[in-house]
Design a protein around this motif. Structure first.
Motif, PDB file in Angstrom:
ATOM      1  N   PRO A   4     -12.238   3.604  -5.408  1.00 42.97           N
ATOM      2  CA  PRO A   4     -12.074   4.332  -6.675  1.00 42.97           C
ATOM      3  C   PRO A   4     -10.641   4.813  -6.820  1.00 42.97           C
ATOM      4  N   GLN A   5     -10.119   4.695  -8.038  1.00 40.43           N
ATOM      5  CA  GLN A   5      -8.753   5.158  -8.277  1.00 40.43           C
ATOM      6  C   GLN A   5      -8.694   6.660  -8.024  1.00 40.43           C
ATOM      7  N   ASP A   6      -7.739   7.088  -7.192  1.00 38.32           N
ATOM      8  CA  ASP A   6      -7.650   8.489  -6.792  1.00 38.32           C
ATOM      9  C   ASP A   6      -6.184   8.811  -6.530  1.00 38.32           C
ATOM     10  N   ILE A   7      -5.515   9.355  -7.548  1.00 43.86           N
ATOM     11  CA  ILE A   7      -4.075   9.589  -7.423  1.00 43.86           C
ATOM     12  C   ILE A   7      -3.784  10.661  -6.385  1.00 43.86           C
ATOM     13  N   GLY A   8      -4.686  11.619  -6.227  1.00 43.69           N
ATOM     14  CA  GLY A   8      -4.474  12.649  -5.213  1.00 43.69           C
ATOM     15  C   GLY A   8      -4.441  12.064  -3.815  1.00 43.69           C
ATOM     16  N   GLU A   9      -5.388  11.164  -3.547  1.00 42.96           N
ATOM     17  CA  GLU A   9      -5.422  10.487  -2.248  1.00 42.96           C
ATOM     18  C   GLU A   9      -4.185   9.608  -2.073  1.00 42.96           C
ATOM     19  N   ALA A  10      -3.779   8.948  -3.165  1.00 42.34           N
ATOM     20  CA  ALA A  10      -2.580   8.108  -3.106  1.00 42.34           C
ATOM     21  C   ALA A  10      -1.360   8.952  -2.737  1.00 42.34           C
ATOM     22  N   VAL A  11      -1.224  10.096  -3.383  1.00 39.18           N
ATOM     23  CA  VAL A  11      -0.065  10.956  -3.125  1.00 39.18           C
ATOM     24  C   VAL A  11      -0.058  11.426  -1.680  1.00 39.18           C
ATOM     25  N   ARG A  12      -1.218  11.764  -1.147  1.00 35.46           N
ATOM     26  CA  ARG A  12      -1.260  12.230   0.246  1.00 35.46           C
ATOM     27  C   ARG A  12      -0.789  11.138   1.204  1.00 35.46           C
ATOM     28  N   TRP A  13      -1.220   9.914   0.962  1.00 37.35           N
ATOM     29  CA  TRP A  13      -0.777   8.814   1.832  1.00 37.35           C
ATOM     30  C   TRP A  13       0.709   8.511   1.623  1.00 37.35           C
ATOM     31  N   TYR A  14       1.155   8.530   0.355  1.00 41.21           N
ATOM     32  CA  TYR A  14       2.574   8.293   0.098  1.00 41.21           C
ATOM     33  C   TYR A  14       3.432   9.337   0.808  1.00 41.21           C
TER      34      TYR A  14
END
Length: 967
Positions: A656-666
């Motif tokens: 699922p698209q999850d920008i919060g999770e993306a930001v944490r990994w970035y």
């Protein structure tokens, strides 16, 4: 198709990773030792105040000493404010829970109202307020370190000199006045400001607070007192640090006690180094015990490293040592390209000339990109060069880490007992049967035995020694003393891979090797020639060839390394089969190589396998499997894997698209040093892509990437300064950043700089230069360059007036920009030196208006009303007026439309409405200007279909404008 026991083994690891690996938060980090990180700044070459001879030299030697002590060093020399802040962002990004952080500054520093300000070389203040805005508060560095979670913080300030504005010279005063007057200050204000600057600081620095973290702050002299720049190669304070920092087992409090004594002695008691400390934990720059791999940043885990080149003195000495005895023209050209201001630059120039080359071609400076002009070296600079040159051979023997054992130059023994008084800390001394000679041990050496030294992998090298006492028959002893230097080979330094589990140094990221591949090729070819059996050098030479696009050469050494069982080479040979580089494309062979390397522990193998399943090459596309492999790589500390996990969450690939999770990994990948993650984070925060727009965070991550020299990150940071995003608007800072990025080949930087010089800014007003810069950007295919250049040709600014060229450029720009189509319309409507083409103008205005440009709709309305380039038609003109009205609430446009339509009748408004409804597909019969039931019903339907209510009352511009833009 490719199922095998290897696949099953990897699949088990993937599922384990899926169970146990969660996205890390800002504070969570990849496994491994927290880094030792240092930021070292030396500002000497000031542009508008008194230059200082020593700070740059002081910073460089401190950077060298810290790197040899296991620190990752961010070296900042002669920096403007933006560069200092960018490197500070990089420094901050590397600090984490448990880090050992150090900040060293040498240069001008002043106290104003009890605050200490470090002065960049670009500072041109004409008032105390300017000085504060153009400098950096030293407390900022301390606060960032204190809030980072670092275990302890060390701050060293060699900046306690006189207020430079109290002794400013006439040429510098003139430069400051010229700038201030250009941006609107009066002569009286400038004179008053300069007088205030001269009186603003009594000299010396003020005391500073240390925060809650264990901190030591060391000043070159007592608060409020003034330190000396020194008469030797370095300031007294820096020289005292250098003289003591290399001693193993010297605790920091004792080190600074010695520094205090040495400074007092060197200055005849006139300068007393001052230290304030809240340290409770013991700290050693160089310990006598412990794992060197664990205490050297970038060596303990995956790819947690900036992957930048070491400090300049290290690179300079190491590369020159590798090439000095060759007769290779390409070697000296590579040196001069990489180190144009290097210690051995003059020798390199002479060698190039002797070998038939042209050093001037290598050092050619782009005349469009202004900068500080080179000057003849001073006597001090020559002395520093002699100092570094003398250190080329710092020991009786010099041994590259990871190249095997070296026989020590000791006399052959007739057989006897030897007491090991001192053993090297960076390696092992053995007798020929490999028996280690440990400290304080007594060993029998058989007749003819020779001692051998092998460096321990894990350090960055340095100076060392072995001292043995041979017990003679008469009861006396004979001392054997050998000075030993260990160093990282130039091939490892320039081409070592951060993802290689068998590397011997932190490694160089791909971005860096791509910029220096010619030097990497030279260094590794020489290393292979000198150590023909060293497999690691084969793999690194292949990496350098591949960066240069020399795939046939890369294939030879990659295959050779694979045949020798070198795990990392399997990943990159697999990539060559995947990408058909010098071999036929063979997915099965590539996957097999990736699987082998994965089982052997290479984290990059998992990112390669992830890509195979992500792209569906040789296997069905499967985002879930790809994510599994990325997670497996991330579990091993691979930050490219982390970056891709972030992208999967950002774009919803298989999850699922999850920008919060993306930001944490970035964030985790970015703090590990991964440049792509840093720039993506910056753009996410800058645009507010799924997160609240945050210019401060965007600027921080652009600064972090810019601090490592990523050209477009430097440009985007310049845009933030130019537009005042996350910082005060600063056009001069933007210009410096654009110039720096353009020097590194960023096409957008040429465009931004060209547009700035075309802007008629009081400091940047050079349309001729603007035209040349924009031509360069146009040749690079930069979006918008054609439109900006067209404006110059249309107006004849900086170039000969050429409406034909302007029209051509506007037409080109209009392919992707409707506003440029409007410009094209104006150019074809113009009769300034060329016959107008009104029909062509109408065509471009229509294209722009249909692209949503309100002013083009207004232009088209006027031409339609007047019958210029098109048949006159008041109803059609009214439709275009209404279109412009509906597209914009610009006060000038609204006023113009209202004035132009004031003479239109109710019947014309009604006809325009009926025409628009017919175009929308309504069947209302001919447009007769009478609003009957069919027209009213069609109007109602048109608004309801778009979820809007039909405005009550008569048809006016608001209703007609809304209707026009439905179409």
């Amino acid at each position: 198709m490719f199922a095998s026991p290897l696949t099953d083994t990897l699949r088990f690891g993937v599922f384990a990773a899926l169970v146990f690996i969660a996205a890390p938060s800002w504070s969570q980090q990849v496994p491994g030792a927290a880094p030792r990180v240092a930021m070292v700044v030396g500002n000497s070459n000031y542009q508008s105040v008194l230059a200082l001879p020593n700070p740059a030299n002081d910073a460089r030697i401190i950077a060298e000493k810290l790197w040899e002590s296991g620190f990752e060093v961010i070296e900042t020399i002669d920096a403007d404010r933006e560069e200092m802040l960018a490197d500070l962002a990089t420094f901050r990004s590397r600090l984490r829970e448990g880090s050992e952080a150090l900040f060293f500054y040498a240069g001008h520093g002043v106290q104003v109202n009890g605050r200490n300000y470090l002065i960049p070389v670009s500072a041109t203040p004409s008032s105390v307020e300017d000085l504060v805005n153009q400098s950096i508060d030293a407390q900022l560095f301390v606060d960032i370190m204190s809030n980072s979670g670092a275990r302890l913080n060390l701050v060293m300030l060699d900046a306690c000199r006189n207020n430079p504005f109290a002794e400013i010279t006439e040429p510098d005063t003139t430069e400051i006045e010229t700038r201030a007057l250009a941006i609107g200050a009066s002569q009286e204000e400038v004179a008053r400001g300069l007088k205030a600057l001269a009186q603003a600081s009594p000299g010396g620095l003020a005391e500073m607070t240390s925060g809650k973290t264990e901190t030591m702050i060391s000043f070159a002299t007592a608060p409020g007192a003034v330190a000396f720049d020194g008469v030797g190669n370095h300031s007294p304070y820096t020289q005292a640090i250098v003289d003591n920092i290399d001693e193993p087992g010297l605790e920091i409090n004792e080190l600074f006690r010695r520094v205090r004594g040495d400074v007092r002695e060197a200055t005849g008691g006139d300068q007393i180094a001052w230290t304030t400390s809240t340290l409770e934990t013991r700290f050693y720059f160089k310990t006598n015990d412990g794992s060197l791999r664990d205490s050297t940043t970038g060596m303990s885990v995956g790819s947690d490293t900036l992957g930048a080149l070491p400090p300049q003195r290290i690179v300079d000495r190491t590369f020159w040592r590798a090439i000095r005895n060759t007769d290779r023209l390409d070697a000296f050209e590579a040196y001069l390209k990489m180190l144009p201001e290097g210690v051995f630059a003059q020798e390199a120039r002479q060698k190039i000339l002797d070998l038939g080359g042209d050093p001037a071609a290598i050092e050619a400076v782009d005349p469009l990109l202004t900068g500080v002009e080179s000057t003849a070296p001073t006597e001090l600079q020559m002395a520093i060069k002699r100092e570094i040159a003398a250190q080329l051979d710092r020991g009786d023997v010099s041994v590259a880490i990871g190249t095997g054992a070296e026989v020590l130059p000791t006399p052959e023994t007739n057989g006897g007992w030897v007491y090991v008084q001192k053993a090297p800390r960076l390696g092992e001394v053995t007798v020929e049967e490999d028996l280690e000679l440990e400290p304080s041990s007594v060993r029998w050496l058989p007749p003819g035995a020779r001692l051998r030294f092998i460096p321990i992998v894990g350090s960055n090298g340095g100076q060392d020694s072995f001292v043995g006492l041979e017990l003679l028959e008469n009861g006396n002893t004979a001392e054997t003393r050998v000075a030993i230097e260990t160093h990282v080979d130039a091939c490892d330094m320039l081409a070592g891979n951060p993802y290689d589990a068998q590397r011997v140094t932190a490694g160089t990221r791909q971005f860096i090797i791509d910029r220096n591949f010619d030097a990497a090729i030279v260094a590794c070819e020489i290393a292979v020639e000198k150590h023909p059996e060293n497999v690691r050098f084969w793999a690194q030479l292949a990496r350098a060839y591949r960066s240069a696009g020399r795939y046939e050469d890369a294939l030879f050494y990659q295959q050779k390394a694979v045949d020798a069982g070198y795990s990392s080479a399997k990943v990159y040979l697999g990539q060559m089969y995947l990408d058909a580089q010098a071999v036929p494309q063979d997915y099965e062979r590539a996957i097999d190589l990736f699987q082998q390397a994965g089982i052997e522990g290479e984290s990059a193998a998992y990112t390669a396998l992830a890509w195979v399943h992500r792209a569906g090459v040789g296997v069905p596309q499967d985002y879930e499997k790809a994510m599994g492999f990325y997670r497996e790589g991330a579990a091993r500390g691979n930050d490219w894997a982390m970056t891709n996990i972030a992208e999967f969450h950002q774009k919803g690939f298989g999850v699922p698209q999850d920008i919060g999770e993306a930001v944490r990994w970035y964030i985790t990948a970015a703090k590990s040093g991964e440049l792509t993650a840093q720039t993506r984070l910056a753009r996410i925060y800058q645009t507010g892509d799924g997160v609240p727009q945050d210019f401060e965070q965007a600027r921080f991550w652009f600064e972090t990437a810019a601090g490592r020299g990523v050209p477009n990150a430097v440009t985007r940071l310049g845009v933030m300064y130019e537009q005042g995003q996350g910082t005060a608007k600063d056009i001069e800072a933007a210009a410096r950043l654009y110039t720096r990025a353009a020097r590194d080949g960023d096409g957008e930087a040429f465009f931004r700089l060209g547009r700035l010089y075309a802007s008629q800014h009081p400091i940047f007003d050079d349309p001729a230069r603007a035209a040349q810069l924009l031509e360069r950007a146009l040749s690079e295919g930069v979006y918008g360059a054609d439109r900006e250049l067209a404006r110059l040709y249309e107006a004849g600014r900086g170039v000969g007036k050429d409406l034909a060229r302007a029209r051509t450029l506007y037409a080109s720009a209009a392919e992707g920009n409707p506003w440029a189509a409007r410009d094209a319309g104006r150019a074809w409507a113009s009769s300034d030196g060329f016959a107008p083409d009104l029909a062509e103008a109408v065509r471009w205005y229509r294209r722009a208006a249909e692209g949503g440009v309100p002013w083009a709709a207004l232009d088209l309305a006027k031409m339609t009303e007047a019958g210029r380039g098109v048949e006159p038609d008041r109803v059609e003109a009214l439709i275009w007026y209404a279109t412009a009205w509906g597209l914009s609430d610009d006060a000038n446009l609204v006023k113009s439309v209202a004035e132009r339509t004031g003479s239109y009748t109710e019947q014309e408004f009604n006809k325009a409405t009926q025409v628009l409804l017919t175009r929308l597909g309504a069947d209302i019969g001919p447009a007769d200007g009478q609003i009957g039931p069919k027209t009213r019903a069609a109007l109602q339907d048109a608004f309801e279909a778009r979820g809007q209510s039909l405005p009550a009352g008569r048809i006016d511009l608001d209703l007609l404008g809304a209707l026009a833009n439905f179409e």
